[in-house]
Design an enzyme around this catalytic site. Structure first.
Site, short mmCIF file in Angstrom:
data_model
loop_
_atom_site.label_atom_id
_atom_site.label_comp_id
_atom_site.label_asym_id
_atom_site.label_seq_id
_atom_site.Cartn_x
_atom_site.Cartn_y
_atom_site.Cartn_z
N LEU A 26 0.83 -1.21 0.00
CA LEU A 26 0.00 0.00 0.00
C LEU A 26 0.86 1.25 0.00
O LEU A 26 0.48 2.29 -0.49
CB LEU A 26 -0.90 0.02 1.24
CG LEU A 26 -1.97 -1.06 1.30
CD1 LEU A 26 -2.61 -1.09 2.67
CD2 LEU A 26 -3.01 -0.84 0.24
N GLY A 83 6.38 3.97 4.36
CA GLY A 83 6.54 5.16 5.17
C GLY A 83 7.93 5.22 5.73
O GLY A 83 8.82 4.47 5.31
N ASP A 123 5.53 13.28 12.62
CA ASP A 123 5.55 13.08 11.17
C ASP A 123 4.17 13.34 10.58
O ASP A 123 3.63 12.52 9.86
CB ASP A 123 6.04 11.66 10.86
CG ASP A 123 6.55 11.54 9.43
OD1 ASP A 123 6.64 12.58 8.75
OD2 ASP A 123 6.84 10.42 8.99
#
Ligand code: NAG
Ligand code: NAG
Ligand code: NAG
Ligand code: NAG
Ligand code: NAG
Ligand code: NAG
Ligand code: NAG
Ligand code: NAG
Ligand code: NAG
Ligand code: NAG
Length: 828
Positions: free
Chosen positions: A501, A504, A618
């Protein structure tokens, strides 16, 4: 000239000499009396830099270099003998030669490297300065400098250094990457000033192909580097005079240690040293995407932004030199495993015509030839087959393109509109053939393999049973209602991690489905340093944090180095995919506003309502996930802490997300929840505008730094123009203005001027009015600001100018009173 015999006659005496004379010469100086050998070093007077022999990585080649005194990992900033290492440092010597030059002699006394200048006197000394420069100068007159290392940069550009062009001698000062991560020899990438005399910098591949440009200098910034306006730590200067053009910089605060590097990856990178975590943080890099580096993967190599590694050889090829490849030098490219059946070979007995392997979604290689008058894919293929030097073709838009020889600059999974299908020519044996006459052989092999697999499976089963009973006991210790998963369960649920997906900062995320067909998202953590017990404690803490605007953690897996987190699956993916896709019209104003509110609510909960304040660290659109009704949920909270307590890891992994970083990350003051507020403000701008704050437009120009635009439009009361064009003006203008002002408040340089997340929420919900924000110092550079605009505060107070008092309501609580005081002191 140097007498080559000195070293060979007294190889053992030389180090001894150095040692004895340490006592009588300064420790930052190489003089006629003091040479350098073996592990001896000299250190600049303030201890900032060290010079000596070093060997990079696992090699046994020695170089003379300068590195940081503070960084135990020996980060070099300059190398003398880039291309000519010495094998034995204890018998090599760095000394002042009879002619006054600084020279490096190897164990046989041969000259390896020299400063190679015509000195006027032979009594010189070499002194290492705290700026990182090694100066060769007259021993009695320190202002007679004949040579300095900072004028001969290698891959690092230090504060005070110049990158430029001498118009009289034609000499350039440029950065050249290392050949690979362990070899300082000049690599294939350069950063240099335009040789034609304009004020722009280029990154060049093999001194020819320019794949990044800074744009020209406009007295404050380079036109294609708008993020320079958001600069708190450097003073830049571009100098152009009749003899030379150069660019130089210095630190606003000399205590901050920073360097620019032309990296092996073909990117220029800016690092800043974080003292409290003893590590470098990557603060900025260009080109932003790794695959924008020209021909990064060499001939027949293909770049992939989403891959495990960026570079891979295309089908039917392998790396020309695997050891170079593994060290990050892919410029050698890949070579064909099986030669093409063309020319001479075409007459051999078992001749099979070459075939084509279809590669979809490719960035096509450079240097195509267009064949005219060819109307079909088959004809195009035939045209390629008929020429032995043809290696690929592509039939697109009813045109036939062919490539001869090496294929350069390929990219896989290319998402731009120019992505196309490439047909790669391979020997027939490289591709599966439908009628293989080797069936029997294959079946034998398959049979043996199956038998082997059955055996392995049995063994594995026994081992697994033993281990799982152990894990079963261990997992009982974890609370928080989290499900402990087996790695194998998750492997099955995600179909062996096949549906990625996204990736990160902390690892990749895969889609999966539980046996009861609940969709899940599985995050594979990378680079986790923690022990088993600590991991479980942290994870169960994260598991207890539940809020409607936070992505729910369902379970985890911890087997050895496999650390995974299992989250609820969010149907609509992350905010950035909707926000920045030019065709997407999913997000109406109302939805956007709800996303802003929901995100604020989630963050406020993390900051203010959890047992311990959790700083997210973040915040960016990639970390805002949307469910099927576009309700936002924050992802990745708590991971900053899980991955490392000092937060430095968070930063190093935030590749390209510089636009969201609060200034205190660089200035080194402790990080508070206000850092999240800053990132939230940056994101709020993007929610309004539908584009990245820092973005190149399609014409290659920069669209300008959006927050700057907001600041100026706010002043002109022309807020409607800030709105995403796709909305066609369909927005609640009052909400829009509120969001813009609020965002400006969130990105104030001084963290005490930024609102808390709770206050942000109150403003968004309309319970609190917001005043005209001051323009953050960093934005003011580019904005024509009337002087008097900076006197107001986040909340309207009694001493506010009349023009804005109409917007104010009372709504002043105790906390806002203290806030206005804080703003007061820093507003001007
Ligand atoms: C070398 O050492 C001698 C004696 O120690 C001293 O007189 C002389 O000045 C030194 N020369 C240099 C260049 O430092
Ligand atoms: C400098 O040169 C003179 C002769 O040209 C020589 O005698 C002297 O030793 C040299 N000094 C040094 C430090 O090399
Ligand atoms: C040094 O001097 C020689 C002879 O005078 C000259 O040929 C050479 O170009 C000079 N080198 C440099 C670097 O100036
Ligand atoms: C040192 O060198 C500089 C530059 O060459 C010169 O201007 C100065 O007079 C010299 N000083 C002494 C003490 O010789
Ligand atoms: C420099 O100028 C020449 C001639 O005008 C041109 O051919 C060349 O492409 C230019 N080089 C660069 C790097 O712009
Ligand atoms: C770089 O250019 C040189 C000639 O300018 C060429 O010989 C060399 O093969 C090129 N390197 C690569 C990796 O293409
Ligand atoms: C790969 O390159 C290195 C130097 O870059 C060289 O030492 C080594 O022999 C090469 N290996 C092969 C297999 O060519
Ligand atoms: C292949 O064989 C044909 C006839 O047998 C001959 O005419 C031709 O020259 C050969 N081609 C090559 C490349 O050897
Ligand atoms: C082919 O090359 C030309 C000139 O370099 C370029 O403009 C064009 O986009 C290329 N076409 C394809 C399909 O790569
Ligand atoms: C193959 O293509 C190359 C490049 O276009 C050309 O120079 C060569 O003449 C062609 N060979 C044949 C046999 O057509």
């Amino acid at each position: 000239m140097v007498s080559p015999t000195i070293g060979s006659i007294f190889p053992l005496l030389l180090p001894l000499f150095g040692l004895l004379l340490d006592l009588c010469s300064a420790a930052d100086t190489i003089s006629a009396n003091r040479s350098l050998s073996g592990d001896q070093t000299i250190t600049s007077s303030g201890g900032h830099f060290v010079l000596g022999f070093f060997k990079p990585g696992s090699t046994d080649r020695y170089y003379v270099g300068i590195w940081y005194g503070k960084d135990p990992k020996l980060t070099s900033v300059w190398v003398a003998n880039r291309e000519t290492p010495v094998a034995d440092h204890s018998t090599s010597v760095l000394k002042i030669a009879d002619d006054g030059n600084l020279v490096l002699l190897d164990s046989s006394g041969a000259l390896i490297w020299s400063t190679a200048v015509n000195t006027t006197s032979n009594s010189t000394v070499a002194v290492l300065l705290d700026s990182g420069s090694l100066q060769l100068r007259d021993a009695s007159n320190s202002s007679m400098v004949v040579w300095q290392s900072i004028d001969h940069p290698t891959n690092t550009w230090l504060p005070g250094g110049r990158l430029g062009l001498n118009k009289i001698t034609g000499m350039t000062q440029r950065l050249t990457s290392w050949k690979d991560s362990e070899d300082p020899a000049p690599g294939i990438f350069n950063l240099e000033l335009d040789p034609n005399g304009t004020s722009q910098y280029f990154i060049l591949w093999n001194s020819t192909n320019n794949y990044w440009s800074s744009g020209t200098w406009n007295d404050q910034i380079f036109s294609l580097v708008p993020e320079m306006t958001q600069n708190y730590i450097y003073d830049f200067q571009y100098v152009s005079n009749p003899t030379e053009n150069y660019f130089t910089y210095s630190m606003k605060n000399p205590d901050i240690i920073s360097r620019f590097v032309m990296d092996v990856s073909g990117q220029i990178k800016q690092f800043t040293w974080l003292d409290n975590s003893q590590s470098w943080i990557l603060f900025w890099s260009q080109p932003r995407q790794q695959c924008q580096v020209y021909s990064l993967c060499g001939a027949f190599g293909s770049c992939n932004e989403n891959g495990q590694t960026f570079c891979q050889c295309v089908r039917g090829f392998s790396a020309r030199n695997q050891s170079d490849w593994d060290l990050g030098d892919q410029s050698g490219g890949c070579v064909r495993n099986t030669p093409l059946q063309c020319g001479d070979r075409a007459n051999s007995s078992n001749f099979q015509r070459d075939k084509f392997f279809t590669m979809d979604n490719m960035r096509l290689p450079v240097n195509n030839q267009t064949l005219d008058g060819i109307g079909s894919d088959d004809d195009c293929q035939l045209a390629c087959l008929n020429n032995c030097s043809c290696t690929a073709y592509s039939f697109a838009g009813s045109r036939c393109y062919v490539w001869h020889g090496e294929l350069l600059n390929l990219q896989d999974q290319y998402s731009q509109s120019e992505a196309s299908t490439l047909q790669l020519r391979l020997a027939a044996s490289e591709l599966p053939s439908p009628k293989s006459n080797k069936k029997i052989v294959i079946w034998t092999v398959v049979g043996a393999a199956v038998a082997l697999l059955v055996c392995l499976a049995l063994i594995w089963f026994v081992v697994w049973r033993r281990r799982s009973s152990r894990l079963m006991r261990a997992s009982k210790a974890v609370g928080g209602g989290l499900v402990p998963f087996w790695y194998s369960d998750l492997q099955r649920a995600t179909n062996n991690f096949s549906h990625k997906l996204g990736g990160g900062g902390f690892g990749s995320v895969f889609k999966g489905t539980l046996p009861d067909s609940t969709p899940i998202a599985v995050k594979k953590l990378e680079g986790l340093q923690q022990g088993e017990k600590q991991f479980r404690t942290e994870v169960s803490t994260i598991g207890t944090i539940q809020h409607v605007n936070l992505v729910r953690l369902l379970g985890f897996c911890s087997e050895g180095t496999n650390k995974l987190l299992v989250y609820e699956f969010m149907q609509k993916g992350s905010l950035d995919t909707h926000l920045f896709k030019s065709t997407s019209t999913d997000l109406k104003w109302k939805t956007r506003y709800q996303i802003a509110v929901g995100t604020a609510r989630g963050l406020a909960y993390l900051h203010e309502q959890c047992r311990d304040c959790i700083i997210h660290c973040d915040i960016k659109p990639e970390n805002i996930l949307l469910d099927d009704s576009f309700a936002p949920k924050l992802a990745d909270f708590g991971l900053a802490k899980l991955m490392g307590r000092d937060f430095s890891r968070v930063l190093t992994t935030m590749r390209g997300t510089r636009g969201y970083l609060a200034p205190e990350w660089i200035t080194g003051v402790p990080i508070t929840a206000k850092a999240d507020v800053y990132s939230y403000g940056m994101m709020l701008f993007e929610i309004v505008s539908g584009r990245r704050n820092l973005e190149n437009t399609e014409e290659g120009n920069t669209a300008g730094f959006f927050p700057t635009l907001v600041a100026s439009e706010l002043m002109k009361e022309n807020i409607g123009s800030l709105l995403d064009q796709r909305l066609g003006g369909d927005a609640d203008l009052e909400e829009l203005e509120r969001a813009c002002k609020l965002a400006c408040w969130c990105i104030q340089d001084d963290e005490s001027c930024r609102p808390t997340m709770g206050q942000v929420l109150q403003v968004l919900e309309g319970f609190l009015e917001v005043a005209m924000p001051p323009i953050p110092r960093s934005l003011r550079l580019l904005t024509e600001t009337p002087e008097n605009i900076n006197i107001n505060f986040f909340y309207q107070t009694q001493n506010v100018s009349s023009s804005q008092s109409s917007q104010s309501k009372s709504g002043t609580s105790n906390s806002s009173q203290t806030r206005s005081n804080a703003s007061n002191s820093s507003g001007a």
